[in-house]
Motif scaffolding. Sequence first.
Motif, PDB file in Angstrom:
ATOM      1  N   LEU A   6       0.965  -1.074  -0.164  1.00  0.00           N
ATOM      2  CA  LEU A   6      -0.105  -0.217  -0.157  1.00  0.00           C
ATOM      3  C   LEU A   6       0.876   1.315   0.822  1.00  0.00           C
ATOM      4  CD1 LEU A   6      -2.598  -0.943   2.934  1.00  0.00           C
ATOM      5  CD2 LEU A   6      -2.852  -0.991   0.429  1.00  0.00           C
ATOM      6  N   ASN A   7       0.021   2.098  -0.656  1.00  0.00           N
ATOM      7  CA  ASN A   7       1.182   3.865  -0.432  1.00  0.00           C
ATOM      8  C   ASN A   7       0.243   4.884  -0.661  1.00  0.00           C
ATOM      9  OD1 ASN A   7       0.167   4.483  -3.503  1.00  0.00           O
ATOM     10  ND2 ASN A   7       1.492   3.142  -3.748  1.00  0.00           N
ATOM     11  N   ILE A   8       0.568   5.597  -0.096  1.00  0.00           N
ATOM     12  CA  ILE A   8      -0.136   7.153   0.006  1.00  0.00           C
ATOM     13  C   ILE A   8       0.847   8.292  -1.312  1.00  0.00           C
ATOM     14  CG2 ILE A   8      -0.815   9.405   0.785  1.00  0.00           C
ATOM     15  CD1 ILE A   8      -0.736   7.651   3.761  1.00  0.00           C
ATOM     16  N   LYS A   9       0.212   9.397  -2.047  1.00  0.00           N
ATOM     17  CA  LYS A   9       1.074   9.797  -2.562  1.00  0.00           C
ATOM     18  C   LYS A   9       0.455  11.512  -2.320  1.00  0.00           C
ATOM     19  CE  LYS A   9       0.995   6.178  -6.181  1.00  0.00           C
ATOM     20  NZ  LYS A   9       0.459   5.590  -8.019  1.00  0.00           N
ATOM     21  N   ASN A  10       1.345  11.969  -2.600  1.00  0.00           N
ATOM     22  CA  ASN A  10       1.067  13.540  -2.308  1.00  0.00           C
ATOM     23  C   ASN A  10       0.437  14.064  -4.061  1.00  0.00           C
ATOM     24  OD1 ASN A  10       2.794  13.575  -4.440  1.00  0.00           O
ATOM     25  ND2 ASN A  10       4.449  14.514  -2.921  1.00  0.00           N
ATOM     26  N   GLU A  11      -0.082  15.509  -3.838  1.00  0.00           N
ATOM     27  CA  GLU A  11      -0.840  15.815  -5.157  1.00  0.00           C
ATOM     28  C   GLU A  11      -0.031  16.195  -6.256  1.00  0.00           C
ATOM     29  OE1 GLU A  11      -0.025  18.042  -2.397  1.00  0.00           O
ATOM     30  OE2 GLU A  11      -1.333  17.515  -1.045  1.00  0.00           O
ATOM     31  N   ALA A  12       1.425  15.251  -6.646  1.00  0.00           N
ATOM     32  CA  ALA A  12       1.600  15.164  -7.474  1.00  0.00           C
ATOM     33  C   ALA A  12       2.156  13.944  -7.681  1.00  0.00           C
ATOM     34  CB  ALA A  12       3.734  16.143  -7.537  1.00  0.00           C
ATOM     35  N   GLY A  13       2.387  13.698  -7.184  1.00  0.00           N
ATOM     36  CA  GLY A  13       1.869  11.863  -7.499  1.00  0.00           C
ATOM     37  C   GLY A  13       2.649  11.289  -7.170  1.00  0.00           C
ATOM     38  N   GLU A  14       3.642  11.598  -6.106  1.00  0.00           N
ATOM     39  CA  GLU A  14       5.169  11.697  -5.835  1.00  0.00           C
ATOM     40  C   GLU A  14       4.548  10.383  -4.065  1.00  0.00           C
ATOM     41  OE1 GLU A  14       7.765  14.760  -6.360  1.00  0.00           O
ATOM     42  OE2 GLU A  14       6.402  14.603  -5.256  1.00  0.00           O
ATOM     43  N   ILE A  15       4.753   9.454  -4.283  1.00  0.00           N
ATOM     44  CA  ILE A  15       4.529   8.575  -2.899  1.00  0.00           C
ATOM     45  C   ILE A  15       5.763   9.176  -1.866  1.00  0.00           C
ATOM     46  CG2 ILE A  15       4.688   6.182  -1.533  1.00  0.00           C
ATOM     47  CD1 ILE A  15       4.943   4.974  -4.769  1.00  0.00           C
ATOM     48  N   VAL A  16       4.777   9.171  -0.604  1.00  0.00           N
ATOM     49  CA  VAL A  16       5.720   9.838   0.072  1.00  0.00           C
ATOM     50  C   VAL A  16       5.700   9.325   1.369  1.00  0.00           C
ATOM     51  CG1 VAL A  16       5.133  12.034  -0.207  1.00  0.00           C
ATOM     52  CG2 VAL A  16       3.134  10.716   0.798  1.00  0.00           C
ATOM     53  N   ALA A  17       4.575   7.969   1.927  1.00  0.00           N
ATOM     54  CA  ALA A  17       4.922   6.904   2.614  1.00  0.00           C
ATOM     55  C   ALA A  17       4.593   5.612   2.030  1.00  0.00           C
ATOM     56  CB  ALA A  17       3.293   7.046   3.826  1.00  0.00           C
ATOM     57  N   GLY A  18       4.915   4.238   2.274  1.00  0.00           N
ATOM     58  CA  GLY A  18       4.047   3.279   2.545  1.00  0.00           C
ATOM     59  C   GLY A  18       4.632   2.551   3.006  1.00  0.00           C
TER      60      GLY A  18
END
Length: 105
Positions: A6-18
Amino acid sequence: MRNLILNIKNEAGEIVAGVLSTLCWNWLELDILWVDSDQRHRGYGSQLLLEVERIAREKSCDFMMLNTFSYQAPEFYKKHGYQLITTIENAPTGHCHYYFKKDLN
């Protein structure tokens, strides 16, 4: 065994947590939980951990287990109800290696 990623992305679509975990028979093993250092203290780690626990329950897992080091996040896992089951001292040198378990029933 089956991987669960699983992951979380920021507004720019970059993975910031996983999170990388493995479903094993009647448990889920949390292999990696990572949050970008600039994104910490925003609840992303808790959000991911709670979602993995939800999925583990959905898959009829009895418990979750994980390991972490003294310089990482043992207090974070304790806060989320994980119980310390064993400690290896001086691994790596000057630190401790902790193993945690949380019953899901």
